[in-house]
Design a protein around this motif. Structure first.
Motif: not given
Length: 419
Positions: A30-36, A228-229
């Protein structure tokens, strides 16, 4: 001779394949923004509500220190006597007017005790702020790791669904060729439906974890991926000394503050001496004179014993908290080190298990398509592969939790050096 199977109607096989095609439709995020990255979020930790609250409480304590240094204000008074009465005192002609200023002398170390107590409270507030920052960093790391684990579990569930659908299609192909009964195809379709339900549940858990990360990190928009894992990041080296536990330091600071409060209450039991000086005006004689005096309460009924006893009891309670905090810190640190070591071994074992399970499933799939092993054996191999990959994710999440616990004992943010 092995029993032969009557070829099922082509229509039934076609319906099963169509159902599998529907089950194999991937879930659309549903979303399309990666987390910092976690490091970037950690740099913004000073804007977290818990950090802002702790900073405000520390500033309030420092303000109370400044207030404790202030001396009491003098008192100014204006008195008129022998005026507007009867006889010779009917007017203001025989009045005596006095203008005086009085000041609390704050003897017996009253001001020093008050300042020392305020400083002790401020020192406690500073340490509590540091502990709040460490706790906020630990919570952020846990939420970040849980979001990443949710993303990986959703991906694994999607992959498991793909494998299950592929296996079911292979089984239906054998059913159509008459090499397997129709029951095998129905079982494969049922397994695919169960895998689809597991995938949907994993996606829902992933979205909930992303929502928690968005809220805790105070991100302006929701996130859907983590680039970033943190699960794969190696824990920071533990400190050698265990005396840096912020919880112990906070307890020790609270004990010092409690001891200073005893001194304050003891000083309050002593007389509060007040000095005054003034000018008196005699209207009848048209003359003036100085007045001066000293006043103090008589400690006949109230010697502040109740407050002194209460402060001493609070000091004993603070001492008990220090002892308990030290014991808990030692136990928690030993447990965190043990859990971290176990989690490191578990991660290595889980990765080896994943490699073995992948090879076992590959060989079982080849054997099934060649007709050398049964569908049940292939299902067991597939289930083992899914379980091994899930175990690898759980092992990494346990490693993050162990690093968070150890970082709290070291007084630092997780995966960071000592503060």
């Amino acid at each position: 001779m092995p029993p032969t199977f009557r070829r099922p109607p082509r229509f039934a096989v076609s319906c099963a394949l169509a159902a599998l095609a529907v089950l194999a439709v991937p879930a659309v995020p549903a979303w399309a923004d990666p987390a910092p990255s976690f490091a970037e979020l950690l740099s913004r930790l000073d804007q977290a509500p818990a950090t802002l609250e702790a900073d405000a409480l520390s500033q309030a304590a420092e303000a109370r220190v400044r207030q404790a240094r202030a001396r009491p204000n003098p008192t100014i008074g204006l008195d008129a006597e022998n005026a507007f009465g009867t006889g010779p005192f009917s007017g203001f002609g025989n009045a005596e007017t006095t203008l005086s200023v009085s000041q609390d002398l704050e003897l017996f170390g009253r001001r020093t005790a008050r300042i020392d107590a305020a400083r002790a409270e401020a020192g406690t507030a500073v340490l509590q702020r540091d502990l709040a920052v460490v706790d906020a960093a630990g919570r952020l790391a846990l939420v970040y790791a849980e979001a990443e684990a949710g993303e990986r579990r959703a991906a694994l569930a999607e992959e498991a669904l793909t494998l299950t659908v592929a296996d079911a299609r292979a089984a239906l192909a054998l059913v159509e060729e008459g090499r397997e009964p129709l029951l095998r195809g129905i079982q494969g379709e049922s397994e695919a439906a169960a895998a689809r339900a597991n995938r949907d549940e994993a996606v829902a858990e992933r979205d909930a974890a992303f929502a928690r990360l968005t809220a805790v990190a105070m991100l302006p928009v929701p996130v859907t991926t983590i680039d970033a894992s943190l699960l794969d990041q190696a824990p920071a080296a533990a400190l050698v000394s265990s005396d840096v536990s912020l919880a112990v330091r906070v307890a020790e600071a609270q004990r010092i503050a409690a001891e200073q409060r005893i001194a304050v209450e003891r000083v309050r039991a002593r007389p509060d001496i007040n000095a005054s000086v003034g000018i008196r005006r005699y209207e009848a004689e048209d003359a003036t004179a100085l007045t001066f005096g000293v006043s103090m309460p008589l400690p006949l009924f109230d010697r502040n014993r109740g407050n002194i006893d209460a402060a001493q009891a609070e000091f004993r309670a603070a001492e008990a908290r220090v002892t308990g905090a030290r014991q808990e810190a030692q136990a928690d640190r030993a447990a965190a080190l043990a859990r971290l070591g176990a989690s490191l071994s578990r991660v290595g074992a889980a990765d080896g298990g994943v490699a073995s399970a992948e090879e076992a499933y590959r060989l079982s799939r080849i054997g099934f398509e060649a007709g050398r092993i049964s569908q049940l054996e292939m299902r067991v191999a597939r289930a083992a592969l899914v379980s091994a990959r899930t175990t690898a994710v759980d092992a990494r999440l346990a490693r993050v939790r162990a690093e968070i616990d150890l970082a709290r004992q070291d007084g630092r943010a997780p995966f960071q050096g000592a503060q």
